[in-house]
Design a protein around this motif. Structure first.
Motif, PDB file in Angstrom:
ATOM      1  N   ARG A  47       0.835  -1.201   0.000  1.00  0.00           N
ATOM      2  CA  ARG A  47       0.000   0.000   0.000  1.00  0.00           C
ATOM      3  C   ARG A  47       0.873   1.255   0.000  1.00  0.00           C
ATOM      4  NH1 ARG A  47      -4.024  -0.645   4.539  1.00  0.00           N
ATOM      5  NH2 ARG A  47      -4.755  -2.292   3.131  1.00  0.00           N
ATOM      6  N   LYS A  50       2.564   1.697  -3.510  1.00  0.00           N
ATOM      7  CA  LYS A  50       1.662   2.252  -4.521  1.00  0.00           C
ATOM      8  C   LYS A  50       1.398   3.729  -4.263  1.00  0.00           C
ATOM      9  CE  LYS A  50      -2.821   1.595  -6.760  1.00  0.00           C
ATOM     10  NZ  LYS A  50      -3.119   3.044  -6.715  1.00  0.00           N
ATOM     11  N   ARG A  51       1.219   4.094  -2.994  1.00  0.00           N
ATOM     12  CA  ARG A  51       0.983   5.498  -2.666  1.00  0.00           C
ATOM     13  C   ARG A  51       2.201   6.350  -3.037  1.00  0.00           C
ATOM     14  NH1 ARG A  51      -0.918   4.607   1.969  1.00  0.00           N
ATOM     15  NH2 ARG A  51       1.052   4.698   3.116  1.00  0.00           N
ATOM     16  N   ASP A  54       2.385   6.709  -6.924  1.00  0.00           N
ATOM     17  CA  ASP A  54       1.442   7.702  -7.435  1.00  0.00           C
ATOM     18  C   ASP A  54       1.932   9.122  -7.139  1.00  0.00           C
ATOM     19  OD1 ASP A  54      -0.205   5.675  -8.334  1.00  0.00           O
ATOM     20  OD2 ASP A  54      -1.434   5.657  -6.516  1.00  0.00           O
ATOM     21  N   GLY A  55       2.443   9.323  -5.926  1.00  0.00           N
ATOM     22  CA  GLY A  55       2.914  10.653  -5.547  1.00  0.00           C
ATOM     23  C   GLY A  55       4.127  11.092  -6.347  1.00  0.00           C
ATOM     24  N   SER A  81       9.446   4.213  -1.691  1.00  0.00           N
ATOM     25  CA  SER A  81       9.222   4.567  -3.083  1.00  0.00           C
ATOM     26  C   SER A  81      10.219   3.850  -3.980  1.00  0.00           C
ATOM     27  CB  SER A  81       9.338   6.088  -3.267  1.00  0.00           C
ATOM     28  OG  SER A  81       9.118   6.441  -4.606  1.00  0.00           O
TER      29      SER A  81
END
Length: 230
Positions: A47, A50-51, A54-55, A81
């Motif tokens: 999770r 993925k966050r 995207d950021g 990341s």
């Protein structure tokens, strides 16, 4: 009647089981607990990955200068990341080769490509952690539980040989305690199999997006190095 019910309770069946069956149950419970710990850890990690992806992609495509983005990523790196690690590896190799005199643009891009592929491989290793254990638990737990069941039933029938009159009440506790091993095996295996399939799919999705980002980033650097050369 009440004493018979107590004798057939779950805890009583487990505590009165043979040593081998109890050992099987202990192994399966340990595997199940470990699996659930890994499931929660991997869920949070995926999770967060993925966050972070995207950021970072939002920042990357916002039009920010790549050198500025590289300095920001280096001064405040995000360990979750994976795409940031890929970006830093590629841009670092790009800057290093560009500073060298007489380096062919194609050689620069080959170095960038290798650096990002190595970074992606490291991220793949991170995403694949714990998956072999979950696969092992999912595939072997039912058989371990079945072994405990077979052993318990075998002991029950051996005990029948010492009894003159065999009744259901005589054989039921032994068979029940043996079947508990199979139940625990399934309890350990089913979540592990579901988690393995889910984590594999989500990991492949992230890796696919990493490769897409690397290709797009490489195309940008390719235009940059050839424009500068021209």
């Amino acid at each position: 009647m009440e004493a018979n019910v107590d004798h057939m309770s779950m805890w009583s069946l487990i505590s009165n089981a043979s040593f081998v069956v109890q050992l099987v149950m202990l192994i399966l419970v340990g595997a199940s607990v470990t699996s659930w710990i890994l499931i929660f850890q991997r869920t949070n990690m995926l999770r967060a990955a993925k966050r972070a992806l995207d950021g970072f992609e939002e920042r990357f495509w916002s039009g920010i200068d790549l050198s500025k983005l590289y300095r920001q990523a280096g001064s405040n790196p995000d360990p979750d990341s994976g795409v940031e690690q890929i970006f830093r590896a590629g841009f670092k190799e790009f800057s290093r080769l560009r500073q060298q005199q007489g380096v062919d643009p194609d050689a620069v891009m080959d170095g960038v490509n290798r650096a990002m592929r190595v970074a992606i491989s490291r991220e793949e290793e991170k995403l694949d952690q714990s998956l072999p254990f979950l696969a092992t638990v999912g595939s072997t737990s039912p058989y371990i539980g079945l072994f405990g069941t077979v052993w318990g039933i075998m002991n029950s029938f051996r005990g029948l040989a010492q009894v003159q009159q065999a009744t259901l009440a005589t054989v039921a506790p032994g068979i029940a305690e043996a079947l508990i091993a199979t139940a625990i095996g399934l309890f350990a295996a089913i979540p592990a199999v579901i988690a393995y399939n889910r984590f594999s799919a989500r990991g492949e999705l992230l890796i696919g997006r990493y490769y897409t980002f690397a290709d797009e980033f490489q195309a940008i650097l390719h235009r940059k190095v050839h424009t500068t050369e021209d």
